[in-house]
Write an enzyme that holds these catalytic residues in place. Structure first.
Site, PDB file in Angstrom:
ATOM      1  N   HIS A 332      23.839 -24.642  23.740  1.00 16.53           N
ATOM      2  CA  HIS A 332      23.307 -25.074  25.032  1.00 16.53           C
ATOM      3  C   HIS A 332      21.812 -25.358  24.924  1.00 16.53           C
ATOM      4  O   HIS A 332      21.302 -26.301  25.534  1.00 16.53           O
ATOM      5  CB  HIS A 332      23.575 -24.017  26.104  1.00 16.53           C
ATOM      6  N   CYS A 333      21.119 -24.561  24.135  1.00 19.73           N
ATOM      7  CA  CYS A 333      19.672 -24.733  23.990  1.00 19.73           C
ATOM      8  C   CYS A 333      19.293 -26.077  23.381  1.00 19.73           C
ATOM      9  O   CYS A 333      18.179 -26.563  23.603  1.00 19.73           O
ATOM     10  CB  CYS A 333      19.097 -23.633  23.108  1.00 19.73           C
ATOM     11  N   ILE A 334      20.185 -26.671  22.589  1.00 17.95           N
ATOM     12  CA  ILE A 334      19.825 -27.892  21.870  1.00 17.95           C
ATOM     13  C   ILE A 334      20.423 -29.150  22.508  1.00 17.95           C
ATOM     14  O   ILE A 334      20.351 -30.233  21.926  1.00 17.95           O
ATOM     15  CB  ILE A 334      20.232 -27.830  20.388  1.00 17.95           C
TER      16      ILE A 334
END
Length: 341
Positions: A332-334
């Site tokens: 999700h962070c990327i």
């Protein structure tokens, strides 16, 4: 191009709404990955391939070596575009796509390297490059806000943590300051506050690593993996905060808990902020980070029940977790979704 917005005109589609594309980036700077680009690239490539069957994936590359590597690894599973960026955390540095009064708009916020810890050239401008590539006009705000610091339900409710938004290393906001900013930027009606995130989180407790909406009024978070779970008390406190909350429609939140991964250490022997909550919701699939822990199968089964109309895919994410100053996040962070228009 920029646009001017009046109050009460912004709508950010929830992540489960139809998506035009998913944007991500290819690890390109060896100094940011302990001189080992192969390991995080393997995780990114697996994620892209899992998404590509039912989604259009756009992958940013920074430099000729990164482009050649990405093309070799990804083939025709993604579109590849050159862009300048410091690192791959587009959830935080990319634009937040919304519907404005005159059509799509890319909301742009300041970045300060997650409180001054990772100040990298290009992280402050890559969001504008994505907006330009999509032909989306931008609206800029004069304060720091990372996309992973907020979770939205598409109906005016936002989840966030005090640890991030009220941190002195961001804007020095009080709670009323933060709520006023969220109401203005997102037309938020209700802000649900959680105290803190996971131990060892470089981001100072981003909410997308601990609690996620999966439908209006419905949220998923984790249970401790066992008595030795280093985040056991934090995970129970998160659930308690959510169970006591109501959303913008006045509904009491329906809180579903799935097993957390428990204690995960990185290559340096450090406690890593591993979480099954850092999943990507996309057209037809949900891509979930897994770490080879004893609770992994149970967590995936629980998430499949949460997303009955999507295929839940668990993929290893040790490479993105990294070690030391490298990594610290997951799928999700990327990523940043571009909604259908």
């Amino acid at each position: 191009m920029t646009v001017s917005l009046t109050e009460q005109t912004i709508a950010v589609p929830p992540e489960w709404a139809p998506q035009k594309a998913i944007w991500t980036a290819w690890p390109a700077d060896p100094a940011e990955w302990n001189d080992d680009l192969a390991t995080p690239r393997r995780d990114v490539a697996a994620m892209v391939r899992a998404l590509a069957g039912t989604n259009t994936v756009r992958v940013l590359v920074n430099g000729t070596e990164a482009e050649a590597s990405a093309r070799a690894a990804l083939g025709d599973s993604a579109g590849i575009l050159q862009a300048a960026y410091g690192d791959i955390w587009l959830r935080d540095t990319g634009p937040i796509f919304a519907h404005g009064p005159n059509g799509p708009v890319a909301l742009r916020f300041k970045t300060n390297g997650w409180g001054g810890k990772f100040d990298l050239a290009g992280d402050d401008t890559v969001g504008d490059e994505i907006a330009l590539a999509t032909g989306t006009p931008t609206k800029s705000f004069d304060y720091v806000l990372e996309g992973g610091a907020i979770e939205q339900d598409g109906e005016g409710t936002i989840l966030t943590t005090r640890q991030t938004l009220l941190n002195e290393n961001r804007n020095g906001w009080s709670k009323p300051d933060a709520e006023a900013a969220l109401r203005t930027a997102f037309d938020a009606k209700t802000i649900v506050w959680i105290d803190e995130g996971l131990a060892g989180d470089h981001t100072d407790g981003h909410v997308d690593n601990i609690a996620r909406f999966f439908a209006p009024g419905r949220v998923v978070c984790q249970t401790p993996a066992g008595p030795d779970d280093p985040n056991g008390s934090v995970l129970d406190a998160i659930a308690s905060s959510l169970e006591a909350a109501t959303d913008a429609k006045g509904r009491k939140l329906d809180v579903i808990r799935v097993p957390g991964p428990g204690r995960v250490v990185n290559a340096h022997g450090e406690l890593a902020p591993a979480s099954h909550m850092n999943f990507v919701i996309a057209n037809g699939v949900v891509v979930v980070p897994v770490y080879g822990t004893a609770t992994q199968s149970a967590a995936l089964d629980a998430l499949q029940a949460v997303f009955p109309d999507r295929k839940v895919i668990g993929l290893p994410s040790h490479g993105l977790l990294g070690a030391g100053i490298a990594g610290g996040g997951s799928f999700h962070c990327i990523t940043r979704e571009e909604p259908a228009r």
